[in-house]
Motif scaffolding. Structure first.
Motif, PDB file in Angstrom:
ATOM      1  N   LYS A 293       0.832  -1.204   0.000  1.00  0.00           N
ATOM      2  CA  LYS A 293       0.000   0.000   0.000  1.00  0.00           C
ATOM      3  C   LYS A 293       0.867   1.256   0.000  1.00  0.00           C
ATOM      4  O   LYS A 293       0.491   2.279  -0.579  1.00  0.00           O
ATOM      5  N   THR A 294       2.029   1.177   0.644  1.00  0.00           N
ATOM      6  CA  THR A 294       2.942   2.325   0.675  1.00  0.00           C
ATOM      7  C   THR A 294       3.440   2.647  -0.733  1.00  0.00           C
ATOM      8  O   THR A 294       3.442   3.805  -1.167  1.00  0.00           O
ATOM      9  N   LYS A 295       3.860   1.621  -1.464  1.00  0.00           N
ATOM     10  CA  LYS A 295       4.308   1.806  -2.847  1.00  0.00           C
ATOM     11  C   LYS A 295       3.159   2.323  -3.704  1.00  0.00           C
ATOM     12  O   LYS A 295       3.323   3.252  -4.509  1.00  0.00           O
ATOM     13  N   ARG A 296       1.992   1.723  -3.539  1.00  0.00           N
ATOM     14  CA  ARG A 296       0.829   2.153  -4.313  1.00  0.00           C
ATOM     15  C   ARG A 296       0.526   3.622  -4.093  1.00  0.00           C
ATOM     16  O   ARG A 296       0.331   4.385  -5.038  1.00  0.00           O
ATOM     17  N   ASP A 297       0.512   4.030  -2.816  1.00  0.00           N
ATOM     18  CA  ASP A 297       0.167   5.417  -2.505  1.00  0.00           C
ATOM     19  C   ASP A 297       1.183   6.397  -3.101  1.00  0.00           C
ATOM     20  O   ASP A 297       0.818   7.491  -3.548  1.00  0.00           O
ATOM     21  N   ALA A 298       2.464   6.012  -3.108  1.00  0.00           N
ATOM     22  CA  ALA A 298       3.496   6.882  -3.679  1.00  0.00           C
ATOM     23  C   ALA A 298       3.296   7.036  -5.184  1.00  0.00           C
ATOM     24  O   ALA A 298       3.423   8.138  -5.736  1.00  0.00           O
ATOM     25  N   ILE A 299       2.951   5.946  -5.863  1.00  0.00           N
ATOM     26  CA  ILE A 299       2.712   6.008  -7.300  1.00  0.00           C
ATOM     27  C   ILE A 299       1.454   6.816  -7.603  1.00  0.00           C
ATOM     28  O   ILE A 299       1.425   7.636  -8.535  1.00  0.00           O
ATOM     29  N   TYR A 300       0.419   6.615  -6.812  1.00  0.00           N
ATOM     30  CA  TYR A 300      -0.823   7.367  -7.011  1.00  0.00           C
ATOM     31  C   TYR A 300      -0.581   8.868  -6.846  1.00  0.00           C
ATOM     32  O   TYR A 300      -1.105   9.688  -7.612  1.00  0.00           O
ATOM     33  N   LYS A 301       0.219   9.221  -5.847  1.00  0.00           N
ATOM     34  CA  LYS A 301       0.497  10.643  -5.601  1.00  0.00           C
ATOM     35  C   LYS A 301       1.216  11.256  -6.804  1.00  0.00           C
ATOM     36  O   LYS A 301       0.879  12.371  -7.246  1.00  0.00           O
ATOM     37  N   ALA A 302       2.175  10.524  -7.347  1.00  0.00           N
ATOM     38  CA  ALA A 302       2.914  11.027  -8.508  1.00  0.00           C
ATOM     39  C   ALA A 302       1.992  11.183  -9.718  1.00  0.00           C
ATOM     40  O   ALA A 302       2.083  12.162 -10.464  1.00  0.00           O
ATOM     41  N   LEU A 303       1.079  10.235  -9.904  1.00  0.00           N
ATOM     42  CA  LEU A 303       0.172  10.307 -11.051  1.00  0.00           C
ATOM     43  C   LEU A 303      -0.864  11.416 -10.881  1.00  0.00           C
ATOM     44  O   LEU A 303      -1.247  12.064 -11.863  1.00  0.00           O
ATOM     45  N   ARG A 304      -1.297  11.651  -9.663  1.00  0.00           N
ATOM     46  CA  ARG A 304      -2.226  12.780  -9.437  1.00  0.00           C
ATOM     47  C   ARG A 304      -1.551  14.095  -9.800  1.00  0.00           C
ATOM     48  O   ARG A 304      -2.179  15.003 -10.348  1.00  0.00           O
ATOM     49  N   ASN A 305      -0.257  14.190  -9.494  1.00  0.00           N
ATOM     50  CA  ASN A 305       0.493  15.405  -9.842  1.00  0.00           C
ATOM     51  C   ASN A 305       0.629  15.581 -11.355  1.00  0.00           C
ATOM     52  O   ASN A 305       0.884  16.690 -11.841  1.00  0.00           O
ATOM     53  N   GLU A 306       0.452  14.472 -12.087  1.00  0.00           N
ATOM     54  CA  GLU A 306       0.537  14.524 -13.545  1.00  0.00           C
ATOM     55  C   GLU A 306      -0.829  14.709 -14.198  1.00  0.00           C
ATOM     56  O   GLU A 306      -0.942  14.714 -15.422  1.00  0.00           O
ATOM     57  N   GLY A 307      -1.880  14.835 -13.377  1.00  0.00           N
ATOM     58  CA  GLY A 307      -3.200  15.103 -13.926  1.00  0.00           C
ATOM     59  C   GLY A 307      -4.209  13.971 -13.846  1.00  0.00           C
ATOM     60  O   GLY A 307      -5.361  14.133 -14.247  1.00  0.00           O
ATOM     61  N   TYR A 308      -3.799  12.811 -13.344  1.00  0.00           N
ATOM     62  CA  TYR A 308      -4.743  11.721 -13.162  1.00  0.00           C
ATOM     63  C   TYR A 308      -5.575  11.998 -11.915  1.00  0.00           C
ATOM     64  O   TYR A 308      -5.041  12.464 -10.896  1.00  0.00           O
ATOM     65  N   ASP A 309      -6.879  11.706 -11.974  1.00  0.00           N
ATOM     66  CA  ASP A 309      -7.708  12.031 -10.818  1.00  0.00           C
ATOM     67  C   ASP A 309      -7.953  10.811  -9.933  1.00  0.00           C
ATOM     68  O   ASP A 309      -7.739   9.664 -10.336  1.00  0.00           O
ATOM     69  N   SER A 310      -8.440  11.086  -8.735  1.00  0.00           N
ATOM     70  CA  SER A 310      -8.624  10.025  -7.736  1.00  0.00           C
ATOM     71  C   SER A 310      -9.669   9.009  -8.169  1.00  0.00           C
ATOM     72  O   SER A 310      -9.571   7.821  -7.816  1.00  0.00           O
ATOM     73  N   ALA A 311     -10.679   9.435  -8.928  1.00  0.00           N
ATOM     74  CA  ALA A 311     -11.714   8.511  -9.387  1.00  0.00           C
ATOM     75  C   ALA A 311     -11.123   7.444 -10.303  1.00  0.00           C
ATOM     76  O   ALA A 311     -11.491   6.263 -10.224  1.00  0.00           O
ATOM     77  N   GLU A 312     -10.206   7.834 -11.169  1.00  0.00           N
ATOM     78  CA  GLU A 312      -9.541   6.878 -12.056  1.00  0.00           C
ATOM     79  C   GLU A 312      -8.719   5.885 -11.239  1.00  0.00           C
ATOM     80  O   GLU A 312      -8.772   4.663 -11.457  1.00  0.00           O
ATOM     81  N   LEU A 313      -7.942   6.413 -10.310  1.00  0.00           N
ATOM     82  CA  LEU A 313      -7.051   5.568  -9.513  1.00  0.00           C
ATOM     83  C   LEU A 313      -7.829   4.609  -8.615  1.00  0.00           C
ATOM     84  O   LEU A 313      -7.350   3.517  -8.300  1.00  0.00           O
ATOM     85  N   ALA A 314      -9.033   5.022  -8.218  1.00  0.00           N
ATOM     86  CA  ALA A 314      -9.838   4.172  -7.337  1.00  0.00           C
ATOM     87  C   ALA A 314     -10.279   2.886  -8.036  1.00  0.00           C
ATOM     88  O   ALA A 314     -10.657   1.904  -7.369  1.00  0.00           O
TER      89      ALA A 314
END
Length: 349
Positions: A293-314
Motif C-alpha cells: 500500500k505504501t508503494k501504491r500510494d506513492a505512485i498514485y500521488k505522482a500520477l495525481r500530480n501529472e493530472g490523473y484524478d482520484s476517481a480513475e485511480l480508485a
C-alpha cells in the motif's frame, strides 16, 4: 472451455474419432456445472472431466456403446442419498448429459472446429449450436452448426431461420444453455477467449500467473523490456510474448480493449508507474498492480500530480489479488488469477 475444443480439433485432425460428453443441466450439489465437457477415446482414456466418481465412470462405460453405434444420446443421472452413500460420495443432485459421437471421417466437423479455432484466435464471437436428442433415444451423431460473426454458418445441420434468429438472440452467456423452441431443444454455446490478460513484467510471479490464467480460459500476452525474459521458451503457455523497450507503448495498438485485463508485475516502481499511467488511458476493463500500500500510494500521488484524478485511480486493484495471505510466486498467482476470475464472472452476470 476453449482448451477442450482445441483437443477436439487436434483429435479430428489426427483422424481419431471419439465421444464428446457435455453436461446439459445440473441440479443440486453436483461436482461440475452445466457446459462441462469430457472426451472419451476408443481405449477408454479421457480428456477433461465431468466431475469424476460414479457418473463419470458410467458415462465412460456408455461411451463405448455410443462409439460402436455411431449415435448421440442423452442420459440422466439422479445422485440420490442412497447412491452417494453407497459410493462414498459427498455430492448429490441430478445431471443430464449429452454423449455425441464425433467421427473423424466427417469433414464438416473438421471444418467446424478449424473455423472455431480461427474465430477464437481472431477474437470473433462464435456460437456453436447442437440439437439435443429427445431423452435417451439414439439419434444421428455430430450434428452441429457454427455461427461466427460476419461469416456464413458452417456445419452438419442448420436450424430453421426463425429458430436461428432466436438461438443467436439468447446466446449471450459465457456458459452453455439448453434452449427449447417448440418441440425441439438445442445446446447453445457462445465461445470466445473470455478475455485477454496482458501481463507487464516477465519475472517469477508472471510465470505462474501466465500458466494459471491460461488454464482459466484467458488469452495470455506477456510483455517485458528484456528479451531474455519475454520469450516463448520461458513462457510456453502464453499466446504471445512481446519485448517493449522501456515498457512504453500505445496499449490500444497492442490490442488492449474492453475485454482486456492489465496485470502490472514489473521489476520496479518506476516501470509500474509507467505502465499504470498507460493502462489508465486504455479501454482495459481491469487494471491491477502488485506491491504494498505504501508503494501504491506513492505512485498514485505522482500520477495525481501529472493530472490523473482520484476517481480513475480508485478503479485500480492494488495491491492486486484476493487477500489470502499469499507469499510464494505460486500463491500470489492463485490470488491474482482468482481475482481475475471473480471480476470476469461479475461482469458476465
Amino acid at each position: 472451455m476453449v482448451k477442450i475444443f482445441q483437443d477436439v480439433l487436434r483429435l479430428l485432425e489426427q483422424g481419431e474419432s471419439f465421444v464428446l460428453a457435455t453436461i446439459l443441466a445440473n441440479y443440486g450439489s453436483t461436482p461440475r456445472t452445466a457446459g462441462s465437457k469430457m472426451i472419451i477415446r476408443w481405449d477408454g482414456s479421457i480428456i477433461g472431466t465431468i466431475g469424476g466418481g460414479l457418473v463419470e465412470a458410467k458415462v465412460i462405460e456408455l461411451a463405448a456403446r455410443v462409439m460402436t453405434e455411431g449415435k448421440a444420446l442423452v442420459k440422466e443421472f439422479n445422485l440420490n442419498k442412497k447412491i452417494t452413500d453407497k459410493m462414498d460420495m459427498i455430492c448429490g443432485g441430478h445431471l443430464k448429459i449429452l454423449l455425441d459421437y464425433m467421427s473423424a471421417e466427417n469433414v464438416d466437423l473438421l471444418e467446424i472446429y478449424r473455423s472455431l479455432g480461427d474465430a477464437v484466435t481472431a477474437g470473433r464471437r462464435a456460437v456453436l449450436i447442437s440439437p439435443v436428442p429427445d431423452g435417451e433415444v439414439d439419434t444421428s451423431a455430430g450434428r452441429q452448426c457454427l455461427v461466427v460473426a460476419e461469416r456464413q454458418p458452417v456445419g452438419t445441420f442448420s436450424p430453421q431461420p426463425a429458430e436461428m434468429d432466436e438461438l443467436l438472440r439468447v446466446a449471450d452467456s459465457r456458459y452453455p444453455q439448453v434452449v427449447t423452441l417448440g418441440d425441439r431443444s438445442f445446446l447453445v454455446e457462445q465461445i470466445s477467449s473470455y478475455g485477454t490478460v496482458y501481463i507487464f513484467g516477465a519475472g517469477h510471479v508472471s510465470l505462474q500467473v501466465a500458466r494459471l490464467a491460461k488454464t482459466a480460459d484467458f488469452k495470455v500476452v506477456v510483455l517485458d523490456d528484456r528479451p531474455e525474459f519475454a520469450n516463448r521458451e520461458r513462457f510456453p503457455d502464453a499466446d504471445m510474448t512481446m519485448v517493449l523497450p522501456g515498457l512504453t507503448a500505445d496499449l490500444g495498438e497492442l490490442g488492449v480493449d474492453k475485454d482486456s485485463y492489465v496485470v502490472i508485475v514489473t521489476r520496479g516502481h518506476a516501470h509500474d508507474r509507467t505502465v499504470l499511467a498507460l493502462a489508465l488511458r486504455s479501454k482495459a476493463c481491469y487494471i491491477g498492480m502488485i506491491g504494498s500500500k505504501t508503494k501504491r500510494d506513492a505512485i498514485y500521488k505522482a500520477l495525481r500530480n501529472e493530472g490523473y484524478d482520484s476517481a480513475e485511480l480508485a478503479l485500480v486493484h492494488s495491491p492486486i489479488g484476493l487477500s489470502i495471505g499469499a507469499q510464494t510466486p505460486e500463491e500470489i498467482a492463485v490470488s491474482i488469477v482468482g481475482e481475475l476470475i471473480k471480476f470476469r464472472a461479475e461482469r458476465m452476470l
